[in-house]
Design a protein around this motif. Structure first.
Motif, PDB file in Angstrom:
ATOM      1  N   HIS A 127      28.631   5.919 159.309  1.00 47.51           N
ATOM      2  CA  HIS A 127      28.754   5.572 160.724  1.00 47.51           C
ATOM      3  C   HIS A 127      27.762   6.412 161.519  1.00 47.51           C
ATOM      4  O   HIS A 127      27.483   7.562 161.146  1.00 47.51           O
ATOM      5  CB  HIS A 127      30.162   5.883 161.255  1.00 47.51           C
ATOM      6  CG  HIS A 127      31.245   5.045 160.668  1.00 47.51           C
ATOM      7  ND1 HIS A 127      32.567   5.452 160.629  1.00 47.51           N
ATOM      8  CD2 HIS A 127      31.215   3.820 160.091  1.00 47.51           C
ATOM      9  CE1 HIS A 127      33.304   4.517 160.065  1.00 47.51           C
ATOM     10  NE2 HIS A 127      32.502   3.514 159.732  1.00 47.51           N
ATOM     11  N   ASP A 128      27.269   5.862 162.615  1.00 48.77           N
ATOM     12  CA  ASP A 128      26.472   6.641 163.548  1.00 48.77           C
ATOM     13  C   ASP A 128      27.448   7.409 164.444  1.00 48.77           C
ATOM     14  O   ASP A 128      28.234   6.785 165.171  1.00 48.77           O
ATOM     15  CB  ASP A 128      25.594   5.711 164.389  1.00 48.77           C
ATOM     16  CG  ASP A 128      24.672   6.460 165.337  1.00 48.77           C
ATOM     17  OD1 ASP A 128      24.944   7.646 165.630  1.00 48.77           O
ATOM     18  OD2 ASP A 128      23.687   5.861 165.807  1.00 48.77           O
ATOM     19  N   PRO A 129      27.445   8.761 164.413  1.00 51.02           N
ATOM     20  CA  PRO A 129      28.383   9.516 165.249  1.00 51.02           C
ATOM     21  C   PRO A 129      28.273   9.170 166.731  1.00 51.02           C
ATOM     22  O   PRO A 129      29.270   9.260 167.463  1.00 51.02           O
ATOM     23  CB  PRO A 129      27.999  10.980 164.989  1.00 51.02           C
ATOM     24  CG  PRO A 129      27.365  10.965 163.633  1.00 51.02           C
ATOM     25  CD  PRO A 129      26.630   9.659 163.566  1.00 51.02           C
ATOM     26  N   ALA A 130      27.080   8.766 167.163  1.00 51.89           N
ATOM     27  CA  ALA A 130      26.928   8.361 168.566  1.00 51.89           C
ATOM     28  C   ALA A 130      27.782   7.137 168.874  1.00 51.89           C
ATOM     29  O   ALA A 130      28.360   7.025 169.965  1.00 51.89           O
ATOM     30  CB  ALA A 130      25.458   8.081 168.882  1.00 51.89           C
ATOM     31  N   TRP A 153      31.382   8.281 169.283  1.00 56.84           N
ATOM     32  CA  TRP A 153      31.619   8.945 170.559  1.00 56.84           C
ATOM     33  C   TRP A 153      31.572   7.961 171.721  1.00 56.84           C
ATOM     34  O   TRP A 153      32.470   7.950 172.581  1.00 56.84           O
ATOM     35  CB  TRP A 153      30.604  10.063 170.769  1.00 56.84           C
ATOM     36  CG  TRP A 153      30.571  10.578 172.171  1.00 56.84           C
ATOM     37  CD1 TRP A 153      29.514  10.574 173.033  1.00 56.84           C
ATOM     38  CD2 TRP A 153      31.661  11.164 172.900  1.00 56.84           C
ATOM     39  NE1 TRP A 153      29.870  11.125 174.241  1.00 56.84           N
ATOM     40  CE2 TRP A 153      31.189  11.495 174.189  1.00 56.84           C
ATOM     41  CE3 TRP A 153      32.994  11.433 172.580  1.00 56.84           C
ATOM     42  CZ2 TRP A 153      31.993  12.070 175.158  1.00 56.84           C
ATOM     43  CZ3 TRP A 153      33.814  12.012 173.550  1.00 56.84           C
ATOM     44  CH2 TRP A 153      33.313  12.330 174.819  1.00 56.84           C
ATOM     45  N   VAL A 154      30.561   7.117 171.779  1.00 62.78           N
ATOM     46  CA  VAL A 154      30.404   6.205 172.914  1.00 62.78           C
ATOM     47  C   VAL A 154      31.574   5.222 173.000  1.00 62.78           C
ATOM     48  O   VAL A 154      32.108   4.960 174.091  1.00 62.78           O
ATOM     49  CB  VAL A 154      29.056   5.455 172.818  1.00 62.78           C
ATOM     50  CG1 VAL A 154      28.999   4.299 173.811  1.00 62.78           C
ATOM     51  CG2 VAL A 154      27.898   6.408 173.061  1.00 62.78           C
ATOM     52  N   THR A 155      31.996   4.681 171.858  1.00 60.72           N
ATOM     53  CA  THR A 155      33.121   3.735 171.881  1.00 60.72           C
ATOM     54  C   THR A 155      34.426   4.439 172.234  1.00 60.72           C
ATOM     55  O   THR A 155      35.288   3.859 172.903  1.00 60.72           O
ATOM     56  CB  THR A 155      33.262   2.999 170.543  1.00 60.72           C
ATOM     57  OG1 THR A 155      33.390   3.966 169.474  1.00 60.72           O
ATOM     58  CG2 THR A 155      32.074   2.100 170.272  1.00 60.72           C
ATOM     59  N   LEU A 164      35.157  14.737 167.940  1.00 65.21           N
ATOM     60  CA  LEU A 164      35.556  14.204 169.248  1.00 65.21           C
ATOM     61  C   LEU A 164      36.006  15.319 170.184  1.00 65.21           C
ATOM     62  O   LEU A 164      35.678  15.295 171.380  1.00 65.21           O
ATOM     63  CB  LEU A 164      36.684  13.179 169.074  1.00 65.21           C
ATOM     64  CG  LEU A 164      36.287  11.851 168.431  1.00 65.21           C
ATOM     65  CD1 LEU A 164      37.502  10.946 168.296  1.00 65.21           C
ATOM     66  CD2 LEU A 164      35.191  11.148 169.224  1.00 65.21           C
ATOM     67  N   ILE A 165      36.751  16.288 169.680  1.00 70.06           N
ATOM     68  CA  ILE A 165      37.197  17.389 170.540  1.00 70.06           C
ATOM     69  C   ILE A 165      36.001  18.192 171.031  1.00 70.06           C
ATOM     70  O   ILE A 165      35.942  18.597 172.199  1.00 70.06           O
ATOM     71  CB  ILE A 165      38.207  18.284 169.799  1.00 70.06           C
ATOM     72  CG1 ILE A 165      39.499  17.494 169.521  1.00 70.06           C
ATOM     73  CG2 ILE A 165      38.533  19.532 170.600  1.00 70.06           C
ATOM     74  CD1 ILE A 165      40.454  18.175 168.569  1.00 70.06           C
ATOM     75  N   TRP A 166      35.028  18.415 170.149  1.00 69.38           N
ATOM     76  CA  TRP A 166      33.798  19.111 170.564  1.00 69.38           C
ATOM     77  C   TRP A 166      33.127  18.366 171.719  1.00 69.38           C
ATOM     78  O   TRP A 166      32.738  18.959 172.719  1.00 69.38           O
ATOM     79  CB  TRP A 166      32.852  19.224 169.364  1.00 69.38           C
ATOM     80  CG  TRP A 166      31.531  19.886 169.668  1.00 69.38           C
ATOM     81  CD1 TRP A 166      30.448  19.322 170.286  1.00 69.38           C
ATOM     82  CD2 TRP A 166      31.156  21.241 169.401  1.00 69.38           C
ATOM     83  NE1 TRP A 166      29.423  20.225 170.401  1.00 69.38           N
ATOM     84  CE2 TRP A 166      29.828  21.416 169.862  1.00 69.38           C
ATOM     85  CE3 TRP A 166      31.801  22.320 168.798  1.00 69.38           C
ATOM     86  CZ2 TRP A 166      29.143  22.630 169.742  1.00 69.38           C
ATOM     87  CZ3 TRP A 166      31.116  23.527 168.677  1.00 69.38           C
ATOM     88  CH2 TRP A 166      29.806  23.673 169.147  1.00 69.38           C
TER      89      TRP A 166
END
Length: 495
Positions: free
Chosen positions: A45-48, A51-53, A167-169
């Motif tokens: 998965h792309d971590p971006a 995060w964005v979703t 996600l918490i970061w």
């Protein structure tokens, strides 16, 4: 502040659900994101995208609920487990795509570690087996294969986390590098007996311990969100890996209670209380939940392909346009044909743990068509659950409590599939009124910590039955069908 924002970050989509003061979901949002398959058996998965979703669905859910940030008492997070993200501590930028729990690229590494005799030590400390499923060998692979990564890691410049940590970061603007005990317990790096990151295993895998997050209870202060995200800082007070969150959402608080969640994969957790069972049948020992620094343990069986087999019918074979069509096709299938689909698309999980085998279908005739494929696909979920059920009962006398299975997840909405599950188990299957038990579990933990939801006993009293499926198949037919399944699996295994 009478509402809870639950983040449910899954394998194929990110969701956010708002729960009110009575634990009822009142609004939500969901967004799928791209799956990347760079090689056979590899999943990224792309971590971006993650995060964005996640951020987008949170804002959308709050807006749909007609609420403002002043109405949100806390955030609870539940997430796909074992998926690995590594990011730069200074910039917050991921250094590689996330390696997903389904990814099998470290199968050779796991085989080597087994051959060297390390599995008994790893299982005793972590409850887990040496399989590519878990985070530790994925992280080791990144350190070995990405340029300059090891040098940066050893210099303390990189952070590792499962999806909750990442996600918490991001939510806290880099202020918190933390995880909870249930997610830590799935990394292969955490000693679930002593409640610490294990130095011996980290050394074995050559992982600098400076990369690892702080481990907290499921209900704890994980940090405050950046003010600009939602209009004011919000506290993150609850975290649990998705299957443990579903166990909480199903109120499986008593030893012997068993739940099975049917999402992309299928995961059965059996509460074993204060007892960490060392499985003799290739089940996993894990932490079901942890409060007040005291873990409650579980036996877990993991099936890699459950709802994903219906996605395959839709996206791969293109014999359905929507997942809901699979039930009607299965009902129309020729009862005289006995097809067995072994959905080993990324190998088989418990109790076989064979990362090298691949999917197969047996019993094809000229009359086999879409209906028979759909029925075999749905039945494969029931057969795999029976595999877990048998192994758990062999491992622990209290398995299944009163021999009732509580089910949840998207696939549990299919009456046909749940009836076949009851038939092949020879036991009742209980479906709750709230199927989104994963998000519910995360919401309850955060809300309990915030002081707006009841304790375990009070929450358990709110669990409500939608329908109980009673077995209707004859014992002779049940055993004949299951024998056929075991033969199909034996023909599929790589060894």
């Amino acid at each position: 502040m009478t509402h809870i924002l639950a983040i449910d970050q899954g394998t194929t989509s990110s969701r956010a659900i708002i729960f009110d003061g009575t634990l009822q979901p009142i609004a939500g949002a969901q967004e799928e994101f791209t799956q990347h398959f760079p090689a056979s058996g590899w999943v990224e998965h792309d971590p971006a995208d993650i995060w964005v979703t996640t951020a987008g669905t949170c804002r959308e859910a709050i807006e749909r609920a007609g609420l403002g940030p002043e109405d949100i008492a806390a955030i609870g997070i539940t997430n796909q487990r074992e998926t690995v993200v590594v990011w730069d501590r200074e910039t917050g930028q991921p250094i590689h795509n996330a390696i997903v729990w389904q990814d099998r690229r470290t199968s050779e590494m796991c085989a080597r570690l087994k051959a060297e005799g390390h599995e008994a030590m790893v299982q005793h400390k972590t409850g887990l087996l040496l399989d590519p499923y878990f985070s530790g060998t994925k992280l080791a692979w990144l350190l070995e294969n990405v340029d300059d990564l090891r040098e940066k890691a050893e210099a303390g410049k990189l952070a590792f986390g499962t999806v909750d940590s990442f996600l918490i970061w991001k939510l806290t603007g880099g202020a918190a590098h933390v995880t909870d005990a249930t997610n830590a317990a799935r990394t292969l790096l955490y000693n679930i007996r002593d409640g610490v990151w294990d130095a011996e295993i980290c050394e074995l895998l050559r992982i600098p311990m400076s990369m690892l997050p702080e481990v907290k209870d499921c209900g704890a202060e994980f940090g405050m969100t950046r003010a600009d995200l939602f209009g004011k800082p919000l506290p993150i007070l609850g975290v649990a890996g998705d299957q443990q969150a579903a166990t909480l959402g199903q109120a499986c608080f008593q030893p012997g209670m068993l739940k099975s969640t049917y999402g992309t994969g299928c995961f059965a957790l059996l509460n074993t209380g204060e007892t960490l069972v060392e499985s003799q049948n290739r089940m996993l020992g894990t932490i079901a939940y942890q409060f007040d620094r005291k873990p409650t343990y579980a036996l877990e069986g993991s099936i890699f392909i459950a709802g994903a087999v219906v996605q395959w019918l839709r996206d791969g074979l293109k014999i359905i346009r929507d997942a809901s069509e699979s039930q009607g096709l299965a009902e129309a299938a020729d009862a005289e044909q006995e097809l067995y689909l072994v959905p080993a698309f990324v190998g088989l999980g418990a109790p076989y743990w064979d990362p090298e085998c691949r999917g197969a279908i047996y019993g094809l005739t000229r009359g086999s068509g879409p209906a028979e494929f759909a029925r075999a696909a749905l039945e494969s979920v029931g057969f795999q659950t029976r595999d877990l059920w048998e192994a758990m009962r062999a491992d622990w006398q209290g398995a299944g409590g009163e021999n009732v299975l509580r089910v949840d997840g998207g696939m549990s909405a299919s009456d046909w599939t749940m009836q076949f599950l009851a038939d092949i188990l020879g036991a009742p299957v209980d479906r709750p009124k709230v199927l989104e038990t994963t998000a519910l579990g995360a919401a309850w933990v955060a809300g309990m910590r915030a002081g707006i939801y009841p304790d375990q006993e009070g929450f358990a009293a709110t669990w409500a039955l939608d329908r109980q499926f009673e077995p209707a198949m004859s014992e002779a037919m049940r055993e004949a069908r299951y024998t056929g399944w075991k033969d199909a699996v034996a023909r599929t295994l790589s060894r």
